[in-house]
Design an enzyme around this catalytic site. Structure first.
Site, mmCIF file in Angstrom:
data_model
loop_
_atom_site.group_PDB
_atom_site.id
_atom_site.type_symbol
_atom_site.label_atom_id
_atom_site.label_comp_id
_atom_site.label_asym_id
_atom_site.label_seq_id
_atom_site.Cartn_x
_atom_site.Cartn_y
_atom_site.Cartn_z
ATOM 1 N N ASP A 1 -17.065 -76.321 42.758
ATOM 2 C CA ASP A 1 -17.899 -75.113 42.656
ATOM 3 C C ASP A 1 -17.342 -74.182 41.574
ATOM 4 O O ASP A 1 -18.092 -73.598 40.795
ATOM 5 C CB ASP A 1 -17.942 -74.398 44.010
ATOM 6 C CG ASP A 1 -18.386 -75.332 45.115
ATOM 7 O OD1 ASP A 1 -19.513 -75.843 45.040
ATOM 8 O OD2 ASP A 1 -17.597 -75.580 46.050
ATOM 9 N N HIS B 1 -17.402 -74.791 51.207
ATOM 10 C CA HIS B 1 -18.050 -75.649 50.207
ATOM 11 C C HIS B 1 -19.424 -76.036 50.753
ATOM 12 O O HIS B 1 -19.585 -77.064 51.415
ATOM 13 C CB HIS B 1 -17.229 -76.900 49.906
ATOM 14 C CG HIS B 1 -18.015 -77.896 49.093
ATOM 15 N ND1 HIS B 1 -18.356 -77.663 47.781
ATOM 16 C CD2 HIS B 1 -18.581 -79.074 49.411
ATOM 17 C CE1 HIS B 1 -19.080 -78.662 47.332
ATOM 18 N NE2 HIS B 1 -19.248 -79.537 48.307
HETATM 19 P P1 NAX Z 1 -19.805 -92.722 49.296
HETATM 20 O O1 NAX Z 1 -20.690 -92.904 50.483
HETATM 21 O O2 NAX Z 1 -20.147 -93.381 48.011
HETATM 22 O O3 NAX Z 1 -18.328 -93.175 49.667
HETATM 23 C C1 NAX Z 1 -17.703 -92.813 50.854
HETATM 24 C C2 NAX Z 1 -16.778 -93.940 51.227
HETATM 25 O O4 NAX Z 1 -16.058 -93.514 52.366
HETATM 26 C C3 NAX Z 1 -17.517 -95.225 51.599
HETATM 27 O O5 NAX Z 1 -17.019 -96.298 50.842
HETATM 28 C C4 NAX Z 1 -17.228 -95.372 53.088
HETATM 29 O O6 NAX Z 1 -17.114 -96.728 53.482
HETATM 30 C C5 NAX Z 1 -15.905 -94.642 53.197
HETATM 31 N N1 NAX Z 1 -15.582 -94.179 54.553
HETATM 32 C C6 NAX Z 1 -16.418 -93.701 55.504
HETATM 33 N N2 NAX Z 1 -15.747 -93.421 56.621
HETATM 34 C C7 NAX Z 1 -14.458 -93.715 56.370
HETATM 35 C C8 NAX Z 1 -13.272 -93.654 57.146
HETATM 36 N N3 NAX Z 1 -13.297 -93.257 58.427
HETATM 37 N N4 NAX Z 1 -12.111 -94.047 56.583
HETATM 38 C C9 NAX Z 1 -12.083 -94.472 55.300
HETATM 39 N N5 NAX Z 1 -13.171 -94.576 54.516
HETATM 40 C C10 NAX Z 1 -14.340 -94.192 55.046
HETATM 41 O O7 NAX Z 1 -19.657 -91.132 49.111
HETATM 42 P P2 NAX Z 1 -19.074 -90.333 47.864
HETATM 43 O O8 NAX Z 1 -20.166 -90.035 46.906
HETATM 44 O O9 NAX Z 1 -17.861 -91.012 47.356
HETATM 45 O O10 NAX Z 1 -18.708 -88.944 48.570
HETATM 46 C C11 NAX Z 1 -17.635 -88.862 49.490
HETATM 47 C C12 NAX Z 1 -17.628 -87.524 50.193
HETATM 48 O O11 NAX Z 1 -17.431 -86.466 49.268
HETATM 49 C C13 NAX Z 1 -18.946 -87.188 50.917
HETATM 50 O O12 NAX Z 1 -18.645 -86.646 52.188
HETATM 51 C C14 NAX Z 1 -19.545 -86.117 50.043
HETATM 52 O O13 NAX Z 1 -20.416 -85.276 50.775
HETATM 53 C C15 NAX Z 1 -18.310 -85.399 49.596
HETATM 54 N N6 NAX Z 1 -18.428 -84.518 48.436
HETATM 55 C C16 NAX Z 1 -17.688 -83.390 48.423
HETATM 56 C C17 NAX Z 1 -17.676 -82.522 47.363
HETATM 57 C C18 NAX Z 1 -16.837 -81.296 47.354
HETATM 58 O O14 NAX Z 1 -16.938 -80.525 46.382
HETATM 59 N N7 NAX Z 1 -16.006 -81.010 48.344
HETATM 60 C C19 NAX Z 1 -18.553 -82.766 46.182
HETATM 61 C C20 NAX Z 1 -18.995 -84.176 46.062
HETATM 62 C C21 NAX Z 1 -19.321 -84.875 47.347
HETATM 63 O O15 NAX Z 1 -20.611 -84.485 47.748
#
Ligand code: NAX
Length: 326
Positions: A159, A187
């Protein structure tokens, strides 16, 4: 050559993971003289995808990458970890209420917090990226009673970067000329990108940009940027989120430059009237890994109103998972 540090990354086979791992391994985060061992966590069904990512990491022949370990067990992935990026989380499914999302992620971050508590290195530092990241970080922190609370943070740097970039573009200036831009709170679209203290080449931004644009278009553009990227790309931000995670951890590792502030969500000690314990984004300076909140900033009615809204949202999130904190 320095001794390697152990860097744990969860959700390592996901979109952000794919943009993040290569930058950590190349030295963008912890320095070009700091070897790293990556310890990658995924859920069992994604382990084969993760193996493919590891093949690519190895094929880059990064001089600083001294090892890559993968696991679907948090106790293994966090073993001896010095730096942890908690990226993996459960996305919101169809028909899922926000409270359901908080609960399902609560279980993940309870288990990971406990595994960090039981296995990580004494100097461990944690950045939670996976959403809802502030409250996930709060849950992980509570599940790790043997680790100082201020080692747990959530990421609002994306952000901050988005906001700085918008101001720089508006002014036709390089992004490095923007200073003292603060993101307050959660966030989420309620966060407050506080341009009121921001400067460009030392001049207050409010003296150079139309107040109406700042309080409406700017605020909304930053708050809705994630959605705009999904609408345009068909996928959520990944490279910019990974870039922000690198910035967050690099600043924590190396410290802030003189006169520079960073926005980091940390457990509130009551600063600016924010209830104690809320994982809230404040302006901080960092030295030797220790955060100091920038105190004494004055808020007018507009800014205070925004800060109150994001505070209330975080209080509601905390209330929704209160059973996990007792
Ligand atoms: P993806 O769905 O592409 O990847 C997430 C990965 O996490 C998947 O490979 C899944 O298998 C794995 N996963 C799920 N549960 C798990 C667990 N218990 N242990 C280990 N791995 C696990 O999502 P992606 O685009 O990489 O985003 C990841 C996270 O970042 C999401 O929650 C998203 O909302 C968050 N974000 C946060 C941001 C921030 O500024 N704080 C911005 C970007 C993003 O939106």
């Amino acid at each position: 050559m320095k001794a390697p540090i152990r860097v744990a990354v969860t959700g390592a086979a996901g979109n952000i993971g794919y943009a993040l791992l290569f930058r950590i391994a190349s030295g963008d985060c912890f320095g070009k003289d700091q070897p790293v061992i990556l310890q990658l966590l995924e859920v069992t069904p994604s382990m084969s995808k993760l193996e493919g990512v590891v093949m690519e990491l190895l094929d880059c022949a990064f001089p600083l990458l001294q090892g890559v370990e993968i696991s679907d067990d948090p106790n293994v992935a966090f073993k001896g970890a010095n730096q942890c990026f908690l990226v993996g989380s459960r996305p919101r499914g169809p028909g899922m209420e926000r409270s359901d999302l908080l609960k399902v992620n609560g279980a993940i971050f309870t288990a990971q917090g406990k595994a960090i508590n039981d296995n990580a290195a004494a100097d461990v530092r944690v950045c939670v990226v996976g959403n809802p990241c502030n409250t996930n970080a709060l849950i992980a922190m509570h599940s790790a009673p043997n680790i100082p609370a201020d080692r747990f943070t959530a990421m609002t740097r994306l952000d901050q970067n988005r906001a700085a970039s918008q101001l720089a573009a508006k002014l036709g200036k390089p992004v490095t000329s923007i200073k003292n831009l603060v993101v307050w709170g959660n966030h989420s679209p309620t966060m407050f990108a506080d341009y009121l203290h921001a400067t460009v080449d030392g001049v207050p931004v409010v003296d150079l940009i139309d107040a109406e644009w700042l309080s409406t278009t700017f605020i909304q553009t930053v708050a809705q940027r994630g959605k705009a990227i999904i609408d345009a790309r068909g996928q959520s931000s990944a490279a910019s989120a990974a870039g922000a995670a690198i910035d967050h951890m690099a600043t924590w590792f190396h410290g802030t430059a003189p006169g520079e502030w960073a926005s980091v969500a940390i457990p509130s000690q009551g600063w600016y009237g924010v209830p104690k314990g809320l994982m809230f984004s404040f302006p901080v300076t960092i030295k030797d890994g220790v955060f100091t909140v920038v105190e004494g900033l004055k808020h007018g009615a507009f800014a205070q109103g925004k800060i109150d809204i994001t505070t209330r949202e975080l209080e509601e999130e905390r209330a929704a998972i209160a059973d996990l904190l007792s």
